[in-house]
Design an enzyme around this catalytic site. Structure first.
Site, PDB file in Angstrom:
ATOM      1  N   TRP A   3      32.016  49.041  43.571  1.00  0.00           N
ATOM      2  CA  TRP A   3      31.392  47.872  44.233  1.00  0.00           C
ATOM      3  C   TRP A   3      30.334  48.330  45.239  1.00  0.00           C
ATOM      4  CZ3 TRP A   3      33.444  44.024  48.371  1.00  0.00           C
ATOM      5  CH2 TRP A   3      33.061  42.715  48.089  1.00  0.00           C
TER       6      TRP A   3
HETATM    7  C1  FAD Z   1      31.448  38.607  48.331  1.00  0.00           C
HETATM    8  C2  FAD Z   1      32.268  37.732  49.219  1.00  0.00           C
HETATM    9  C3  FAD Z   1      31.741  37.292  50.403  1.00  0.00           C
HETATM   10  C4  FAD Z   1      32.479  36.504  51.248  1.00  0.00           C
HETATM   11  N1  FAD Z   1      31.932  36.138  52.440  1.00  0.00           N
HETATM   12  C5  FAD Z   1      32.689  35.500  53.354  1.00  0.00           C
HETATM   13  C6  FAD Z   1      32.171  35.253  54.668  1.00  0.00           C
HETATM   14  O1  FAD Z   1      31.032  35.593  54.980  1.00  0.00           O
HETATM   15  N2  FAD Z   1      32.991  34.651  55.557  1.00  0.00           N
HETATM   16  C7  FAD Z   1      34.269  34.288  55.241  1.00  0.00           C
HETATM   17  O2  FAD Z   1      34.964  33.764  56.114  1.00  0.00           O
HETATM   18  N3  FAD Z   1      34.769  34.503  54.008  1.00  0.00           N
HETATM   19  C8  FAD Z   1      34.008  35.104  53.056  1.00  0.00           C
HETATM   20  N4  FAD Z   1      34.523  35.360  51.807  1.00  0.00           N
HETATM   21  C9  FAD Z   1      35.862  34.826  51.453  1.00  0.00           C
HETATM   22  C10 FAD Z   1      37.024  35.724  51.860  1.00  0.00           C
HETATM   23  O3  FAD Z   1      36.735  37.055  51.613  1.00  0.00           O
HETATM   24  C11 FAD Z   1      38.268  35.301  51.070  1.00  0.00           C
HETATM   25  O4  FAD Z   1      38.432  33.922  51.253  1.00  0.00           O
HETATM   26  C12 FAD Z   1      39.553  35.991  51.508  1.00  0.00           C
HETATM   27  O5  FAD Z   1      39.407  37.377  51.472  1.00  0.00           O
HETATM   28  C13 FAD Z   1      40.726  35.557  50.630  1.00  0.00           C
HETATM   29  O6  FAD Z   1      41.885  36.179  51.074  1.00  0.00           O
HETATM   30  P1  FAD Z   1      43.067  36.620  50.085  1.00  0.00           P
HETATM   31  O7  FAD Z   1      44.100  37.266  50.913  1.00  0.00           O
HETATM   32  O8  FAD Z   1      43.450  35.473  49.237  1.00  0.00           O
HETATM   33  O9  FAD Z   1      42.418  37.702  49.107  1.00  0.00           O
HETATM   34  P2  FAD Z   1      41.885  39.165  49.457  1.00  0.00           P
HETATM   35  O10 FAD Z   1      41.495  39.256  50.872  1.00  0.00           O
HETATM   36  O11 FAD Z   1      40.878  39.492  48.448  1.00  0.00           O
HETATM   37  O12 FAD Z   1      43.163  40.104  49.254  1.00  0.00           O
HETATM   38  C14 FAD Z   1      43.756  40.346  47.992  1.00  0.00           C
HETATM   39  C15 FAD Z   1      44.751  41.481  48.164  1.00  0.00           C
HETATM   40  O13 FAD Z   1      45.589  41.602  47.009  1.00  0.00           O
HETATM   41  C16 FAD Z   1      45.689  42.963  46.635  1.00  0.00           C
HETATM   42  N5  FAD Z   1      46.029  42.966  45.208  1.00  0.00           N
HETATM   43  C17 FAD Z   1      45.323  42.447  44.174  1.00  0.00           C
HETATM   44  N6  FAD Z   1      45.998  42.612  43.018  1.00  0.00           N
HETATM   45  C18 FAD Z   1      47.153  43.259  43.320  1.00  0.00           C
HETATM   46  C19 FAD Z   1      48.257  43.709  42.563  1.00  0.00           C
HETATM   47  N7  FAD Z   1      48.322  43.510  41.250  1.00  0.00           N
HETATM   48  N8  FAD Z   1      49.260  44.339  43.206  1.00  0.00           N
HETATM   49  C20 FAD Z   1      49.230  44.520  44.552  1.00  0.00           C
HETATM   50  N9  FAD Z   1      48.202  44.119  45.320  1.00  0.00           N
HETATM   51  C21 FAD Z   1      47.186  43.479  44.713  1.00  0.00           C
HETATM   52  C22 FAD Z   1      44.346  43.530  46.994  1.00  0.00           C
HETATM   53  O14 FAD Z   1      44.362  44.930  47.087  1.00  0.00           O
HETATM   54  C23 FAD Z   1      44.111  42.853  48.346  1.00  0.00           C
HETATM   55  O15 FAD Z   1      44.811  43.533  49.356  1.00  0.00           O
HETATM   56  C24 FAD Z   1      33.786  36.128  50.897  1.00  0.00           C
HETATM   57  C25 FAD Z   1      34.320  36.552  49.691  1.00  0.00           C
HETATM   58  C26 FAD Z   1      33.570  37.341  48.852  1.00  0.00           C
HETATM   59  C27 FAD Z   1      34.162  37.788  47.558  1.00  0.00           C
HETATM   60  S1  SF4 Z   2      35.323  53.292  47.966  1.00  0.00           S
HETATM   61 FE1  SF4 Z   2      33.568  54.361  47.097  1.00  0.00          FE
HETATM   62  S2  SF4 Z   2      34.089  54.634  44.933  1.00  0.00           S
HETATM   63 FE2  SF4 Z   2      35.452  53.085  45.738  1.00  0.00          FE
HETATM   64  S3  SF4 Z   2      34.415  51.131  45.219  1.00  0.00           S
HETATM   65 FE3  SF4 Z   2      33.866  51.690  47.329  1.00  0.00          FE
HETATM   66  S4  SF4 Z   2      31.928  52.817  47.117  1.00  0.00           S
HETATM   67 FE4  SF4 Z   2      32.879  52.750  45.062  1.00  0.00          FE
END
Ligand code: FAD
Ligand code: SF4
Ligand code: SF4
Lengths: 645, 146
Positions: B48
């Site tokens: 990423w």
């Molecule tokens: C590109 C982008 C930009 C964003 N910009 C903003 C912003 O500017 N401001 C804002 O407030 N929000 C923003 N958001 C939204 C915010 O990031 C999400 O709403 C938030 O992170 C959701 O929380 P979550 O805990 O549901 O998921 P996440 O924070 O994504 O956490 C998911 C977790 O699950 C774990 N996981 C996944 N699969 C497995 C598995 N099979 N086994 C064990 N662990 C697993 C991952 O490792 C991670 O720890 C953005 C999102 C994105 C994608």
């Molecule tokens: S930690 Fe490094 S290798 Fe892993 S997704 Fe991020 S930039 Fe890519």
């Protein structure tokens, strides 16, 4: 079978995932667990410091209601979310998040997250609900508080954290969720987590659809490649009812590197124009009437804004430009009579513009530098990305969960309340963040707040149901065999070819993923289909998905990393199937900038102002798709209020 | 190539049982070649460019080369992250250099106190979360029932 040691972990509350919602859950659960003598276990596939969608950092907190300032109310936020989702929203859930989110943001600030302040010490707003932050270490800070809550306590820690364990699916004791199974991606160990309550927070899904880039840039989807539909798979397999599985999200972002546009539109007030200099938001205003009443609200729903831009592109009026140079000059001209102040302001704006990318989409900074773009001199292209599943953002897919009791009316209580807030229809299985549906626009802060609310309710569930579920040893052994099968398949057949990638007996996870992406792209309204589909195309998608699911039995992995890739793609497949079935079920087009059903091209509020829910029945291997009513807990705004009057 | 490792700088984290880049990559991409004892990104199409491996490497061995399928060669963005700020050097294809410095946190590392100093008077049955209502800055938590 591959010879993996089985590790059994028993706990009271199991938190799956380590992202925003899971970290919120950990901080909250630690407090109540300590009071009640319980143990909390958090499991993440990655390192909590930098996992999930906030792993890189963010430049804004997108949900802050500001209740203490008296400018907005909980109802205002609910109105905003419902309108943006074309009327399809659980008001009780959105209100529950909105009433707690400020508390979470104030905690972030105490923990050390730098939130921009103006000269009077007030937060700097990017828009009505958004705050600007210096967010490079956003996730680090939030994870730190979660770790301190669970692990500190002078030898009396209430919790433990497992990293690099990939969670595959649920453990069940009859109807009740009894924990989870997974494996380490570092050593040959199979993990069994037995729990009295389980909270799913494993994010949304990407790479279900074919991304625009097909080479190295494939990993640069807008949504991070490591969230692969594990929440959806887990809840579906447990037999939980799901909601809004048709409500995907397609963000319009800077083209190719998907840098954020929020600051440009909201903070810098930039316009977007087409190749002819026309402004689709102005020229196509009349189109919005076709999507009334939602087409008339302010702000205009995200999918409709997308749609107007897409119409330009489909008519050959692209590219669409973000007019960065114009926006920056306009702000700076306020200082045009004072040369020094003007230069200072330009410098400040330049730094703010670059920080926006460097905090959360560094690739966009590289793309600008690689193409010699200086935003104050030249416009940059924006474009619609591919579809993602992110119920916490502007999509809405996730599990159908109970609301809190004190946010129900007599009428809603019958439909939306079954004992514990944010518990799915499966006893003991709670969901938050991207894992719970019909409550979008929670973003990073609201996901954390929802994780907290869900964790508190889950602790209450454990206190009320304080028995360790029973597990069937034979069923566990069968699960282990199934989960490790890709390793066995590879070992058994690898000798049949000189090229491990091409073998008639198995399929490697990468080609499996390409197959999924191609079929979803072409038949289920992906980018090459201009986000358009119809009943016949969707039925074809189901037919191809059925073959794919059969071939999932033949996935092959040569190592632990590939074993994880195999299961990620199985998870994606289930997310895909729930999506296609619900697209097929909802016989209208309601979110035209997200997808368009060409055979049902209009919104039909009479028939379809409902939730479309689906459910997989594990015992019969059957899917069920059903509607649930949309009920209000607040009086509905009058049209002039929708218009911002 | 997204992230890549400069072999002259990588020391394999001195062969400790886990390397820093391997520990941090959210997508499990960084791996250690057991023969050369150098790290590498094992699947660049799933990177990423989140820069976490770059920021954490103790020898500054990891860099990022923009996605070759859409970024012209020659540009780079290089971070230097300290305990309270991050400094970026952005190099353009045409040679232009820009430098930016941003704060990253306001508290000492490791010291985020979970309750932020707010009291938690609520009980398990109430709608108030821990630290509420104080952390809301309001006398009570919003509810429909009174
Ligand atoms: C590109 C982008 C930009 C964003 N910009 C903003 C912003 O500017 N401001 C804002 O407030 N929000 C923003 N958001 C939204 C915010 O990031 C999400 O709403 C938030 O992170 C959701 O929380 P979550 O805990 O549901 O998921 P996440 O924070 O994504 O956490 C998911 C977790 O699950 C774990 N996981 C996944 N699969 C497995 C598995 N099979 N086994 C064990 N662990 C697993 C991952 O490792 C991670 O720890 C953005 C999102 C994105 C994608
Ligand atoms: S930690 Fe490094 S290798 Fe892993 S997704 Fe991020 S930039 Fe890519
Ligand atoms: S963190 Fe740096 S030094 Fe350590 S293994 Fe990775 S690249 Fe090599």
């Amino acid at each position: 079978m591959a010879n993996f040691e089985t590790i059994v972990v028993e706990t009271d509350l199991l938190i799956l995932g380590g992202g925003m919602a899971a970290c919120g859950a950990a901080v909250e659960a630690a407090h109540w667990a300590r009071q009640n003598g319980l143990k909390v276990t958090l499991v993440d596939k990655a390192a909590v410091d930098r996992s999930g969608a906030v792993a890189m950092g963010l430049s804004a907190i997108n949900q802050y209601v500001g209740l203490r300032d008296g400018k907005n109310t909980v109802k205002d936020y609910v109105d905003y979310v419902r309108n943006d989702l074309m009327g399809v929203t659980r008001e009780d859930l959105v209100a529950n998040i909105a009433r707690h989110v400020d508390s979470t943001v104030h905690l972030f600030e105490k923990w050390g997250l730098p939130i921009w302040k103006d000269e009077n010490g007030n937060y700097v707003h990017e828009g009505r609900w958004q705050l600007m932050i210096n967010g490079e270490s956003y996730k680090v800070v939030v994870a730190e508080a979660a770790k301190n809550a669970l692990l500190a306590g002078n030898g009396k820690a209430v919790g433990e954290i497992y990293e690099r364990i990939f969670i595959v699916g649920p453990l069940m004791d009859g109807e009740r969720c009894a924990g989870a199974v997974g494996f380490s991606v570092r050593e040959e160990k199979f993990y069994v987590f037995k729990a009295k309550a389980t909270l799913v927070a494993m994010g949304g899904a990407v790479h279900v659809f074919k991304p625009r880039s097909s080479g190295e840039g494939m990993g640069r989807a807008w949504y991070p490649p490591w969230n692969s539909g594990s929440s959806a798979y887990f809840t579906l397999k447990a037999g939980a009812e799901m909601t809004c599985q048709e409500v995907r999200f397609i963000p319009v972002r800077f083209k190719d590197a998907y840098g954020p546009v929020g600051a440009w539109f909201l903070l810098f007030k930039s316009r977007a124009t087409n190749a002819m200099g026309g402004e689709y938001m102005v020229e196509r205003r009349a189109e919005l009437e076709n999507w009334a009443p939602y087409g008339r609200v302010k702000p205009i729903p995200a999918n409709l804004r997308n749609y107007l831009g897409m119409l330009d592109v489909m008519e050959g009026k692209g590219p669409i430009y973000m007019r960065t140079e114009e926006a920056i000059k306009k702000i700076a001209t306020t200082y045009k009579d004072d040369d020094k102040a003007y230069k200072k302001k330009m410098k400040e704006l330049e730094s703010e513009a670059w920080e926006d990318f460097l905090d959360m989409t560094i690739s966009q900074a590289i793309l600008w530098a690689g193409t010699n773009v200086q935003p104050e001199e030249r416009s940059s292209e924006i474009a619609a990305a591919e579809p993602y599943f992110i119920g916490s953002h502007s999509g809405a897919s996730g599990a159908w969960v109970s609301g809190p009791e004190d946010l129900q009316t007599d009428e809603t209580k019958k439909e939306y309340f079954w004992g514990y807030a944010h518990m799915s229809t499966v006893p003991g299985l709670f969901c938050a963040g991207d894992a719970s549906g019909a409550s979008s626009h929670k973003f990073s802060s609201g996901s954390h707040a929802e994780g907290r609310a869900a964790a508190k309710a889950a602790v209450k569930f454990v206190v009320d149901n304080n028995t360790m579920p029973n597990l069937d040893a034979a069923a566990l052994e069968a699960l282990k065999e199934q989960i490790l099968r890709p390793l066995d398949v590879y070992e058994q057949f690898k000798g049949a070819t000189t090229d491990p990638e091409v073998n008639p007996n198995y399929i490697k996870p990468r080609m499996y993923m390409y197959r999924l992406q191609k079929l979803m792209d072409e038949y289920a309204a992906g980018i090459t289909a201009q986000f358009t589909t119809n009943e016949s195309l969707l039925n074809k998608a189901l037919e191809l998905l059925a073959f794919l699911k059969e071939d999932a039995e033949k996935l092959a992995a040569s190592n632990l990393h590939e074993l994880m890739r195999c299961w990620e793609n199985v998870h994606r497949t289930w997310q895909a199937e729930a999506h296609v079935r619900t697209l097929l079920f909802r016989e209208e087009t309601r979110w035209p900038g997200y997808y368009y059903r060409a055979d049902k091209p209009k919104i039909d509020d009479e028939q379809w102002h409902v939730f479309a829910n689906c459910k997989y029945h594990p015992n019969t291997d059957q899917w069920e798709v059903l509607t649930r009513p949309i009920l209000h807990i607040f009086p509905q705004p009058k049209e002039h209020e929708l218009l911002g009057g | 190539m997204p992230s890549y490792v400069n072999p002259e700088k990588c020391d394999g984290c001195k062969a400790l049982d886990k390397t820093a880049c391997q520990h941090i990559c959210p997508n499990d991409l960084m791996a250690l070649d057991k023969v050369t004892m150098k790290a590498y990104n094992r699947d660049v199409t799933m990177c990423w460019e989140c820069y976490n491996c770059v920021k954490i490497c103790p020898t500054q061995a990891v860099e990022v080369r923009g996605y070759a399928d859409f970024v012209p060669l020659g540009a780079s963005a290089t971070p230097m992250r300290s305990t309270d700020s991050i400094m970026w050097t952005v190099k353009f294809r045409n040679g232009t250099i820009k430098r930016f410095k941003f704060p990253i946190r306001t508290t000492p590392e490791g010291e985020a106190a979970p309750d932020g100093g707010f009291e938690s008077p609520a009980d398990l049955a109430s709608p108030a979360l821990f630290t509420e209502p104080a952390s809301l800055g309001l006398p009570e938590v919003f509810t429909l029932k009174h």
